[in-house]
Design a protein around this motif. Structure first.
Motif, PDB file in Angstrom:
ATOM      1  N   GLU A   1      -8.580   6.089  14.525  1.00  9.06           N
ATOM      2  CA  GLU A   1      -7.758   4.897  14.331  1.00  9.06           C
ATOM      3  C   GLU A   1      -8.238   3.824  15.297  1.00  9.06           C
TER       4      GLU A   1
ATOM      5  N   SER B   1      -6.395   4.001   5.591  1.00  8.41           N
ATOM      6  CA  SER B   1      -5.302   3.039   5.577  1.00  8.41           C
ATOM      7  C   SER B   1      -5.612   1.902   6.540  1.00  8.41           C
ATOM      8  N   LYS B   2      -5.015   0.756   6.268  1.00  8.29           N
ATOM      9  CA  LYS B   2      -5.219  -0.395   7.134  1.00  8.29           C
ATOM     10  C   LYS B   2      -3.995  -1.288   7.073  1.00  8.29           C
ATOM     11  N   ARG B   3      -3.649  -1.853   8.226  1.00  8.50           N
ATOM     12  CA  ARG B   3      -2.558  -2.821   8.305  1.00  8.50           C
ATOM     13  C   ARG B   3      -3.081  -4.088   8.979  1.00  8.50           C
TER      14      ARG B   3
ATOM     15  N   ASN C   1     -12.485   5.162   4.318  1.00 13.41           N
ATOM     16  CA  ASN C   1     -11.319   4.338   4.620  1.00 13.41           C
ATOM     17  C   ASN C   1     -10.056   5.038   4.128  1.00 13.41           C
TER      18      ASN C   1
ATOM     19  N   GLU D   1      -0.433  -4.046   3.954  1.00 14.22           N
ATOM     20  CA  GLU D   1      -0.944  -2.692   4.074  1.00 14.22           C
ATOM     21  C   GLU D   1      -1.909  -2.385   2.932  1.00 14.22           C
ATOM     22  N   TYR D   2      -2.977  -1.681   3.281  1.00 10.97           N
ATOM     23  CA  TYR D   2      -4.021  -1.314   2.331  1.00 10.97           C
ATOM     24  C   TYR D   2      -4.208   0.204   2.355  1.00 10.97           C
TER      25      TYR D   2
ATOM     26  N   GLU E   1      -5.074  -5.945  13.698  1.00 11.39           N
ATOM     27  CA  GLU E   1      -5.486  -5.037  12.636  1.00 11.39           C
ATOM     28  C   GLU E   1      -5.455  -3.606  13.151  1.00 11.39           C
TER      29      GLU E   1
ATOM     30  N   TRP F   1     -11.175  -1.274   0.353  1.00 13.10           N
ATOM     31  CA  TRP F   1      -9.736  -1.354   0.591  1.00 13.10           C
ATOM     32  C   TRP F   1      -9.001  -1.867  -0.651  1.00 13.10           C
TER      33      TRP F   1
ATOM     34  N   SER G   1      -6.600   0.107  11.632  1.00 14.78           N
ATOM     35  CA  SER G   1      -7.240   0.792  10.516  1.00 14.78           C
ATOM     36  C   SER G   1      -7.537   2.243  10.867  1.00 14.78           C
ATOM     37  N   THR G   2      -7.453   3.102   9.868  1.00 18.17           N
ATOM     38  CA  THR G   2      -7.673   4.538  10.042  1.00 18.17           C
ATOM     39  C   THR G   2      -8.777   5.009   9.100  1.00 18.17           C
TER      40      THR G   2
END
Length: 324
Positions: A67, A96-98, A94, A113-114, A79, A123, A81-82
């Motif tokens: 992360e 998840s991402k915020r 990829n 959120e993605y 940002e 994404w 992202s994980t």
């Protein structure tokens, strides 16, 4: 951050849909003013977290996720992202991402959120949250939730939550409304009520579901306990669907002399034994800067009763200069 959570899914068939509800009036205090200063401050912020999943009964483990966190000049998360490791292909994907945006006084305004598209390793938009506030305070007024429609490539309205406060400016109610597309309006779905002690610490929150019209049923209760320093050392959860509050789970936390959490335990209520069953354990270590350095998580084997390693997270901090 790495602790597993238990999600309780409860389904309810409702044959009569409640009528549209008016959103409660939002309180406004014109005396609220933002507190801000523009001094540059050096602080430690976590830049990345690497978490591992244990294999078998030994200490061998697999790096299963990373992360990464970036920040604005004010130290707010920009940002998060994980990435997940795909063992068979030896690839990082990829997950998840915020992405956050803030208003002029550093309050979260949007959070998008993605989720990862594993086929293209790209994404995909998923959720969008818009937050508004009461005047210049940090108290939330409304949160609007939207979901991204992939076929139409557009955002669709989902839920709306309205926050109301008591005379001490403590959060008292969260009223959640569900958007009905066919009728182009909201209906009241549920609300939560919060209670506090004299120190302003939340002692309980109760969830009520709306059945038909204004008819509600209390369905979930959580009771909190604190130590003399205000650290939350325990909370218990209760299920109220049957009309009686039944024990569900209990969390206990331990803190060191620096008021840092070092231990987290979770119990489930066993009706047959009429007692708590201790099933999860989290241990936290801190580095020389008193920041979280290591999180280790254990789970009890249901068959043998032995504690087994589940995962570990390493936190990587660095010194940042932020405008505070």
């Amino acid at each position: 951050l790495m602790k597993k959570s238990i999600v309780y899914a409860m389904a309810l068939l409702i044959f009569c849909v409640g009528h549209a509800q008016d959103i409660p009036e939002i309180p406004f205090d014109p005396s609220d003013q933002p507190v801000s200063s523009m001094a540059e401050t050096e602080v430690f912020l976590v830049d990345s977290i690497h978490f591992y999943f244990f294999l078998g009964d030994n200490d061998d483990s697999l790096l299963s996720g990373k992360e990464y966190i970036s920040y604005t000049p004010h130290g707010n998360i920009l940002e998060d992202s994980t990435l997940g490791f795909l063992v068979d292909s030896n690839l990082w994907l990829n997950v998840s991402k915020r992405i956050f945006s803030y208003d002029e006084i550093n309050r979260i305004e949007h959070r998008t959120e993605y989720i990862g598209d594993f086929l293209n390793n790209s994404w995909i938009k998923k959720w969008d949250y818009h937050h508004s506030y009461i005047g210049n305070s940090s108290r939330k007024a409304v949160t609007l939730v939207r979901h991204f429609d992939q076929p139409l490539q557009s955002w669709e309205r989902k839920d709306s939550t309205v926050f109301t406060y008591d005379a001490q400016n403590w959060l008292e109610f969260e009223h959640k409304h569900q958007w009905i597309t066919d009728s182009n309006k909201y209906i009241m779905e549920d609300h939560r009520h919060f209670a506090y002690n004299g120190q302003g610490w939340c002692t309980s929150d109760t969830l009520y579901y709306y059945l038909t019209g204004d008819s509600t049923i209390p369905t979930f209760l959580r009771i909190y306990e604190y130590d003399n320093n205000g650290n939350e050392v325990e909370y218990r959860s209760y299920d109220g669907w049957s009309g009686v509050w039944n024990e569900m789970e209990k969390h206990e936390r331990e803190f060191n002399s620096f008021n840092q959490q070092v231990r987290d335990e979770r119990y489930e209520w066993d009706p047959a034994a009429n007692d708590w069953n201790w099933i999860e354990l989290g241990l936290i270590k801190h580095n020389n800067d008193q920041n979280i350095h290591l999180w280790r998580y254990f789970e009890k084997n249901e068959n043998t009763g032995a504690w087994e390693k589940e995962n570990t997270a390493h936190f990587f901090w660095s010194l940042h200069t932020v405008v505070d």
